[in-house]
Enzyme design. Structure first.
Site, short mmCIF file in Angstrom:
data_model
loop_
_atom_site.label_atom_id
_atom_site.label_comp_id
_atom_site.label_asym_id
_atom_site.label_seq_id
_atom_site.Cartn_x
_atom_site.Cartn_y
_atom_site.Cartn_z
N SER A 143 -10.20 10.29 -1.58
CA SER A 143 -9.61 9.49 -0.62
C SER A 143 -8.42 8.52 -0.86
O SER A 143 -8.57 8.02 -2.14
CB SER A 143 -10.74 8.53 0.11
N HIS A 166 -2.60 8.23 5.01
CA HIS A 166 -4.00 8.48 4.42
C HIS A 166 -4.32 10.18 4.42
O HIS A 166 -3.79 10.76 5.04
CB HIS A 166 -5.00 7.87 5.50
N ASN A 183 -7.95 12.49 2.87
CA ASN A 183 -9.10 12.51 2.34
C ASN A 183 -9.65 13.87 2.17
O ASN A 183 -9.52 14.73 3.33
CB ASN A 183 -9.97 11.66 3.36
N VAL A 184 -10.36 14.28 1.38
CA VAL A 184 -11.17 15.50 1.35
C VAL A 184 -12.41 15.22 0.63
O VAL A 184 -12.60 14.77 -0.51
CB VAL A 184 -10.32 16.66 0.48
N ARG A 185 -13.58 15.74 1.47
CA ARG A 185 -14.81 15.41 1.00
C ARG A 185 -15.91 16.43 1.23
O ARG A 185 -15.70 17.34 2.19
CB ARG A 185 -15.27 14.04 1.54
N HIS A 190 -10.12 0.46 21.71
CA HIS A 190 -10.30 -1.04 22.32
C HIS A 190 -8.83 -1.38 22.57
O HIS A 190 -8.52 -2.35 23.39
CB HIS A 190 -10.97 -2.25 21.48
N GLY A 193 -24.32 1.79 0.23
CA GLY A 193 -24.22 0.83 -0.93
C GLY A 193 -23.04 1.19 -1.87
O GLY A 193 -23.32 0.96 -3.19
N GLY A 194 -22.04 1.55 -1.33
CA GLY A 194 -20.99 1.86 -2.25
C GLY A 194 -20.31 0.65 -2.88
O GLY A 194 -20.52 -0.15 -2.49
N ARG A 195 -19.09 0.76 -3.76
CA ARG A 195 -18.56 0.07 -4.08
C ARG A 195 -17.40 -0.73 -3.32
O ARG A 195 -16.61 -0.02 -2.90
CB ARG A 195 -17.78 0.57 -5.58
#
Length: 306
Positions: free
Chosen positions: A98, A112, A114-116, A181, A264-266
């Site tokens: 990312s 931006h 991202n590949v996942r 919003h 719980g990632g960094r």
């Protein structure tokens, strides 16, 4: 003669490509900026870890991060199972690259990419896997040539895998990167996909690789055109104001940010996407006829650029 069996999910092949993609992108960005990225390897107590590559106060990039992560867990977090409730409670594995780049020059857009992939596992059953990702462009001052180039490069990356993918993923991007919003898009879009496993592993992985590999061709020519454009305090002020929209989206809507925090990632790596200088104003609107107003009227719309 029977047809060959479809390939199963190949964790090693995906991880090898992701690490190579991170290295190639960082090398190209270091060449474009002239300063090196710092490397910060980390481990996750619950399982897995990653490598964060970051630049701050560069010559061209005011802040930028290119992160690789490979994390594991015993139970899918809500953000990952919201669209697949039947997978709740399964063991999982996720990996990806990312990046977010915030150039200093207001005429150079934020970008931006991202590949996942996700794999959900349960004893006695085949793993359930899917790919996701995409890229999108967020200009502060719009240029039609930049928009056409970015979207055309995204289309060229997808076309070999099906002519229907680009219009589908472009519309998905316009719909996803939208601040409900504010009732406005985050930028000029690009492509976005998720929960993608169509055509089997080879096809889905090949398409994902094509999107990731196209990033440098999509963005570096734009950065090269805009990074030396003269600007003043007016442009920097507007850039900081519009960056506030980026912060709002990432903290309120972005599935990747929510997944990282819920799993719980960094935190440092998850929030590297936030720009270094941001401003908010109460009920501000650009003056009609100004370049700032043109961003809203001509670029922050779901437009077909090619």
């Amino acid at each position: 003669m029977s047809a060959p069996a479809p390939a199963t999910f190949d964790t090693r092949a995906v991880k090898t490509w992701l690490l190579d993609l991170q290295a190639r992108i960082v090398a190209a960005l270091e060449a474009a900026d002239g300063l090196p990225f710092r490397t910060d390897a980390w481990e996750r107590p619950e399982g897995g870890g990653g490598i964060s590559r970051l630049i701050e106060e560069g010559k061209v990039l005011e802040r930028g991060g290119v992160n690789f992560s490979h994390v594991l867990g015993s139970q899918l977090p809500p953000s990952a199972s919201a669209h697949r409730p039947e997978l709740a409670g399964r063991r999982w594995e996720a990996m990806g690259v990312s990046l977010v780049l915030h150039p200093r020059n207001p005429y150079a857009p934020t970008v931006h990419m991202n590949v996942r992939c996700f794999v959900a596992m349960k004893d006695g059953e085949d793993p359930v896997w899917w790919f996701g990702g995409g890229m999108d462009l967020t200009p502060y001052y719009g240029f039609a040539d930049d928009a056409r180039h970015f979207h055309a490069t995204c289309k060229a990356a997808l076309d070999p895998f099906g002519a229907e993918l680009h219009p589908r993923f472009k519309e998905w991007c316009d719909r996803y990167f939208f601040l409900k919003h504010r009732n406005e898009p985050r930028g000029i879009g690009g492509v976005f996909f998720d929960d993608f496993s169509e055509g089997g592993f080879d096809h889905a992985f090949g398409m994902t690789k094509s999107v990731g590999d196209a990033f440098l061709d999509a963005y570096l020519p734009i950065l090269a055109r805009r990074k030396d454009t003269p600007y003043g305090e007016r442009e920097r002020d507007f850039q900081a104001y519009r960056r506030g929209r980026y912060v709002e989206f990432n903290l309120v809507f972005d599935r990747g940010t929510l997944f990282g925090l819920q799993s719980g990632g960094r935190t440092e790596s998850i929030l590297m996407s936030l720009p270094p200088i941001v401003k908010w104003r109460y009920d501000w609107h650009p003056e009609p006829g100004t370049p700032e107003a043109a961003l809203y009227s001509e670029f922050l719309t779901a437009k077909n650029w090619i």
